[in-house]
Design an enzyme around this catalytic site. Sequence first.
Site, PDB file in Angstrom:
ATOM      1  N   LYS A  19      10.707 -15.943 -10.880  1.00  0.00           N
ATOM      2  CA  LYS A  19      10.423 -14.740 -12.055  1.00  0.00           C
ATOM      3  C   LYS A  19       9.576 -14.874 -12.923  1.00  0.00           C
ATOM      4  O   LYS A  19       8.606 -14.009 -13.403  1.00  0.00           O
ATOM      5  CB  LYS A  19      11.906 -14.560 -12.624  1.00  0.00           C
ATOM      6  CG  LYS A  19      12.644 -13.265 -12.751  1.00  0.00           C
ATOM      7  CD  LYS A  19      12.982 -12.290 -11.475  1.00  0.00           C
ATOM      8  CE  LYS A  19      12.116 -12.433 -10.563  1.00  0.00           C
ATOM      9  NZ  LYS A  19      12.574 -11.727  -9.226  1.00  0.00           N
ATOM     10  N   CYS A  77       0.847  -1.134   0.040  1.00  0.00           N
ATOM     11  CA  CYS A  77       0.113  -0.055   0.015  1.00  0.00           C
ATOM     12  C   CYS A  77       0.965   1.190  -0.079  1.00  0.00           C
ATOM     13  O   CYS A  77       1.815   1.279   0.659  1.00  0.00           O
ATOM     14  CB  CYS A  77      -0.969   0.163   1.066  1.00  0.00           C
ATOM     15  SG  CYS A  77      -2.100  -1.372   1.205  1.00  0.00           S
ATOM     16  N   TRP A  91      -3.303  -2.366  -1.412  1.00  0.00           N
ATOM     17  CA  TRP A  91      -3.209  -3.832  -1.653  1.00  0.00           C
ATOM     18  C   TRP A  91      -3.701  -4.515  -0.578  1.00  0.00           C
ATOM     19  O   TRP A  91      -3.700  -4.231   0.451  1.00  0.00           O
ATOM     20  CB  TRP A  91      -1.854  -4.202  -1.534  1.00  0.00           C
ATOM     21  CG  TRP A  91      -1.389  -5.734  -1.881  1.00  0.00           C
ATOM     22  CD1 TRP A  91      -0.904  -6.025  -3.445  1.00  0.00           C
ATOM     23  CD2 TRP A  91      -1.229  -6.744  -1.235  1.00  0.00           C
ATOM     24  NE1 TRP A  91      -0.711  -7.518  -3.312  1.00  0.00           N
ATOM     25  CE2 TRP A  91      -0.913  -7.954  -2.028  1.00  0.00           C
ATOM     26  CE3 TRP A  91      -1.572  -6.788   0.261  1.00  0.00           C
ATOM     27  CZ2 TRP A  91      -0.663  -9.230  -1.469  1.00  0.00           C
ATOM     28  CZ3 TRP A  91      -1.377  -8.176   0.827  1.00  0.00           C
ATOM     29  CH2 TRP A  91      -0.856  -9.384  -0.214  1.00  0.00           C
ATOM     30  N   ASN A 143      -1.473   1.831   6.209  1.00  0.00           N
ATOM     31  CA  ASN A 143      -0.671   0.537   5.687  1.00  0.00           C
ATOM     32  C   ASN A 143      -0.594  -0.466   6.768  1.00  0.00           C
ATOM     33  O   ASN A 143      -0.243   0.272   7.776  1.00  0.00           O
ATOM     34  CB  ASN A 143       0.538   1.035   4.929  1.00  0.00           C
ATOM     35  CG  ASN A 143       0.451   2.058   3.950  1.00  0.00           C
ATOM     36  OD1 ASN A 143      -0.610   1.840   3.217  1.00  0.00           O
ATOM     37  ND2 ASN A 143       1.577   2.341   3.296  1.00  0.00           N
ATOM     38  N   GLY A 144      -0.648  -1.647   6.628  1.00  0.00           N
ATOM     39  CA  GLY A 144      -0.446  -2.608   7.683  1.00  0.00           C
ATOM     40  C   GLY A 144      -1.663  -3.171   8.018  1.00  0.00           C
ATOM     41  O   GLY A 144      -2.628  -3.016   7.317  1.00  0.00           O
ATOM     42  N   ARG A 197       3.548  -0.436  -4.700  1.00  0.00           N
ATOM     43  CA  ARG A 197       3.135  -0.819  -3.575  1.00  0.00           C
ATOM     44  C   ARG A 197       1.818  -1.587  -3.333  1.00  0.00           C
ATOM     45  O   ARG A 197       1.520  -2.125  -2.145  1.00  0.00           O
ATOM     46  CB  ARG A 197       3.542   0.211  -2.497  1.00  0.00           C
ATOM     47  CG  ARG A 197       4.864   0.683  -2.416  1.00  0.00           C
ATOM     48  CD  ARG A 197       4.878   1.700  -1.305  1.00  0.00           C
ATOM     49  NE  ARG A 197       4.716   1.171   0.026  1.00  0.00           N
ATOM     50  CZ  ARG A 197       5.763   0.688   0.658  1.00  0.00           C
ATOM     51  NH1 ARG A 197       6.888   0.884   0.309  1.00  0.00           N
ATOM     52  NH2 ARG A 197       5.537   0.283   1.983  1.00  0.00           N
ATOM     53  N   LYS A 257       5.363  -5.012  -4.039  1.00  0.00           N
ATOM     54  CA  LYS A 257       6.828  -4.701  -3.784  1.00  0.00           C
ATOM     55  C   LYS A 257       7.184  -4.802  -2.437  1.00  0.00           C
ATOM     56  O   LYS A 257       8.123  -5.907  -2.205  1.00  0.00           O
ATOM     57  CB  LYS A 257       7.317  -3.417  -4.123  1.00  0.00           C
ATOM     58  CG  LYS A 257       8.682  -2.989  -4.101  1.00  0.00           C
ATOM     59  CD  LYS A 257       9.360  -3.543  -5.458  1.00  0.00           C
ATOM     60  CE  LYS A 257      10.943  -3.598  -5.411  1.00  0.00           C
ATOM     61  NZ  LYS A 257      11.555  -4.729  -6.146  1.00  0.00           N
ATOM     62  N   GLU A 259       6.044 -15.060 -11.528  1.00  0.00           N
ATOM     63  CA  GLU A 259       5.143 -13.864 -10.974  1.00  0.00           C
ATOM     64  C   GLU A 259       4.825 -12.777 -11.911  1.00  0.00           C
ATOM     65  O   GLU A 259       4.042 -12.189 -11.854  1.00  0.00           O
ATOM     66  CB  GLU A 259       6.055 -13.235  -9.820  1.00  0.00           C
ATOM     67  CG  GLU A 259       7.475 -12.714 -10.174  1.00  0.00           C
ATOM     68  CD  GLU A 259       8.369 -12.148  -8.966  1.00  0.00           C
ATOM     69  OE1 GLU A 259       7.831 -11.914  -7.852  1.00  0.00           O
ATOM     70  OE2 GLU A 259       9.666 -12.162  -9.154  1.00  0.00           O
ATOM     71  N   GLU A 312      15.060 -19.077  -8.269  1.00  0.00           N
ATOM     72  CA  GLU A 312      14.859 -17.620  -8.715  1.00  0.00           C
ATOM     73  C   GLU A 312      13.959 -17.535 -10.129  1.00  0.00           C
ATOM     74  O   GLU A 312      13.189 -16.735 -10.503  1.00  0.00           O
ATOM     75  CB  GLU A 312      16.094 -16.952  -8.512  1.00  0.00           C
ATOM     76  CG  GLU A 312      16.218 -15.531  -8.942  1.00  0.00           C
ATOM     77  CD  GLU A 312      14.971 -14.688  -8.209  1.00  0.00           C
ATOM     78  OE1 GLU A 312      14.578 -14.927  -7.318  1.00  0.00           O
ATOM     79  OE2 GLU A 312      14.704 -13.445  -8.687  1.00  0.00           O
ATOM     80  N   HIS A 360      11.689 -38.309  -8.271  1.00  0.00           N
ATOM     81  CA  HIS A 360      10.792 -38.681  -7.179  1.00  0.00           C
ATOM     82  C   HIS A 360       9.312 -38.394  -7.198  1.00  0.00           C
ATOM     83  O   HIS A 360       8.776 -38.034  -6.165  1.00  0.00           O
ATOM     84  CB  HIS A 360      11.416 -38.650  -5.879  1.00  0.00           C
ATOM     85  CG  HIS A 360      13.013 -39.175  -5.986  1.00  0.00           C
ATOM     86  ND1 HIS A 360      12.984 -40.405  -5.327  1.00  0.00           N
ATOM     87  CD2 HIS A 360      14.088 -38.653  -5.977  1.00  0.00           C
ATOM     88  CE1 HIS A 360      14.271 -40.913  -5.569  1.00  0.00           C
ATOM     89  NE2 HIS A 360      14.970 -39.714  -5.605  1.00  0.00           N
TER      90      HIS A 360
HETATM   91  C1  G6P Z   1       7.922  -9.345  -2.246  1.00  0.00           C
HETATM   92  C2  G6P Z   1       8.443  -8.812  -3.663  1.00  0.00           C
HETATM   93  C3  G6P Z   1       9.686  -9.874  -3.850  1.00  0.00           C
HETATM   94  C4  G6P Z   1      10.476  -9.864  -2.735  1.00  0.00           C
HETATM   95  C5  G6P Z   1      10.065 -10.045  -1.371  1.00  0.00           C
HETATM   96  C6  G6P Z   1      10.905  -9.926  -0.084  1.00  0.00           C
HETATM   97  O1  G6P Z   1       7.259 -10.243  -2.283  1.00  0.00           O
HETATM   98  O2  G6P Z   1       7.647  -8.986  -4.671  1.00  0.00           O
HETATM   99  O3  G6P Z   1      10.344  -9.415  -5.130  1.00  0.00           O
HETATM  100  O4  G6P Z   1      11.964 -10.565  -2.996  1.00  0.00           O
HETATM  101  O5  G6P Z   1       8.886  -9.382  -1.181  1.00  0.00           O
HETATM  102  O6  G6P Z   1      11.098  -8.444  -0.187  1.00  0.00           O
HETATM  103  P1  G6P Z   1      12.431  -7.714   0.406  1.00  0.00           P
HETATM  104  O7  G6P Z   1      12.109  -6.276   0.501  1.00  0.00           O
HETATM  105  O8  G6P Z   1      12.293  -8.281   1.897  1.00  0.00           O
HETATM  106  O9  G6P Z   1      13.504  -8.354  -0.161  1.00  0.00           O
END
Ligand code: G6P
Length: 608
Positions: A485, A2, A75, A101-102, A27, A603, A488, A481, A504
Site C-alpha cells: 500500500k 485501459c 496503459w 484493451n489486451g 484503468r 486497477k 504503490e 499488504e 538473515h
Molecule cells: C492490480 C491492482 C491491485 C490488485 C491486483 C489484482 O495490480 O492495482 O490492487 O490487488 O491488480 O487485482 P484483482 O482484480 O485480481 O484483485
Amino acid sequence: MCGIVGYIGGDQAAPVLLSGLEKLEYRGYDSAGVAVYDGTSLKVVKAKGRLKVLSDLIDGGKKTPGTIGIGHTRWATHGAPSDINSHPQVSDSGRFAVVHNGIIENYMALKEMLVRKGKTFVSETDTEVVAQLLEYYYQGDILDAMIRVLQKVEGSYALGVISQDNPDELVAVRKDSPLIVGLGEGENYIASDVPAILNKTRDIYRLNDREIVVLRRDSVKIYNMDKELVSKEVCHIDWDVSAAEKGGYEHFMAKEIMEQPKVLRDTISPRLKDGKIVLDSISLTAEDLKSFSKICIVACGSAYHVGVVAKYVFEKVMRIPVDVDLASEFRYRDPMVDKSTLVLVISQSGETADTLAALREAKRRGARTLSIVNVVGSSIANESDDVIYTWAGPEIAVATTKAYSAQLAVVYLLAIYMGQLNGKLDSQQVASYIAALEKLPEQVEEVLQDKENVQYLASLFFNARDVFFIGRNLDYAMSLEGSLKLKEISYIHSDAYAAGELKHGTISLIENGTLVIALATQNPLFDKMMSNVKEVKARGAIVLGMAVQGNTQIENFADHVIYIPETCDIMLPSLAVIPLQLFSYYVSSMKGCDIDKPRNLAKSVTVE
Ligand code: G6P
C-alpha cells in the site's frame, strides 16, 4: 487495464465519450484518444498524458462533431506512451478506427504479412494490426471482416471499431478482456467497465468470449463466430450511481477506506442466519471437503496478500495443508493440483489475466475451483465451479482497500463454514468465531475514528526514504499488504519481512533513523516480536509499533504506537489493515502524489 467507451445515438458523441473515459481513467491514464465520424470521414484526436489534455484539445468534445464514436484511455504495453501510440489506431486509408484493451500476441507476424501486402504502419502498437487487417479483409460487410480478423489474431482483446463505410454501426468484441454493452433509448454504448455508462443506463449485456456485437442507434445484435445471432439476457445494474462517485471525499481511496464498515456488513450479514454460516451459493459438500488433500490459493497483488492471510487461517481452522501461489507463477511450475485439490481464486475485478489463466490451468488439471470475486458476471466468476461474491461495490481507487477487506471477510466465512463441515470446529468454537465476525464492522469503525492519530504519525514520516514492515504469522501477512500500500501510492521504497528473517540479511539496511513498522498484534508471539524490535532499535531504527488495546508493554519498546481493538486472532488482520491503509493514504497526500491514480499502475491488469 485501459478503458474503452463507445457511443452511437442522437447526441454529440465526443462529450459522452470523454465523460465515460473520465470514469475509467483508473484503468489506464498515460494517454487518451477519441475517433468520431463527422458525417464525411473519421476524425481522430489523441494526446499523450491524462484525459484532461485530450479534453482541453477538443474543448470537452464540443469541437468534435458526430454522433458515433469510440474513445480510449491507455496503459501502455506495446510502445511508449505517445500521441502516435495512443488509441484509436486507424487503418492505412483512415477508414477504420479501433480501440483495444489486451495484447495481440501474434501481432509481429501479422504486421510482417501486412507490410508485405503494402500496408504502412505508423505506431509501435499491436493494435494497429487490427485496424489494418479489418481494412485488408473488408469487402462490404464489416461483420464478415471482423470474423476473418478474429480468425487471425491470437491473444486477449476487447475491441471497439467504427468505420467510414458503415457510419451507422459500431462493432465490438471481446476475448479474455472485459467489455459490456449498455442499452439506451435510441442510443447504445460499449464500455470496458460499468461506471463509464452508469449515468446513462443501467441495462447491460455482458459479452462472452468471441461474441461480436453490432450496435446501431436503435438496435443491438450479437453474433457468434459462425455469424449466428446469439440471444442474451439483459443484466440490470442496481448500484447507486453515487457508489462510483467521490461523494464529498477528496479521493476515491479516502471514500473507500471509510466505506469499509458498511462493506463488511454487506458481505457478512447476508451469510449469517440463526447463528450459522449460510453459503447457499456454493455447492461444496462435506463429502467434497473430505476428498481434498490440500487447498491451493492463487491471486495477484493485494488479493495474493489476502491469500497469505487465508493460508494461516485455513490451516489453523481446518487443519488442511494450504499453498499460496502468485497467479503469474502458478501455471509455469507444472503445479501439483488435481481433483483432490480445492483451488481458491481471489480477485476483485474477476478479470486479472494471470489469475484467470491460473484458474483455467487448475480446471484443466481437474481441480475443483472456488473463487472470491467482487465483480458479478466477470470472467473468473463465470468460469469457476463456485463463486462467493464480496459485496464491496465498485472500487475505483487503484490501490485496493475495501475490496481487500471484503475478501478477508469471505476468507473468515469460508474458513468457519468449511471447518464446521469437515468437523474440525465444534459448535462452541463456531459460535465464538461468528460472534467475533458480527462485531467486526463496528470495530473497524472504531479503528477509523483514530484516523487523526495516524495522520499525525504520517506527518512525522512522510519524508522517509525506506520503510520496513515486520511481523510474524498473520502480522507478516499484514506487513506484505502494508508495505505494498505504502509503496504503490507514495513511491517510498518499502519492504515487508517476516520479523525472524530480518537478521538473515536485510538488517544490514537498518541505519540511524530508518523507519520500521512492527506489527505485534498476535499476543502469543509478542515477546518474540519485541526481541526483533530491540534488534532494529539497537541499529538506530525508529519503530512504529502496532498492538492490541491493553497490551501497553509495547510502549517500552516502540517509539510510537497504534492500538487496535481485541478480537479473535484470525480476524485481527481486518483491524490491523485499517491504520496501514490510512498511513499510506496520508503519507501519499502529504507528498502530493496522485493518490487514486499512482504512476505506472492500473486497477485491472488484463495482460499477463
Ligand atoms: C492490480 C491492482 C491491485 C490488485 C491486483 C489484482 O495490480 O492495482 O490492487 O490487488 O491488480 O487485482 P484483482 O482484480 O485480481 O484483485
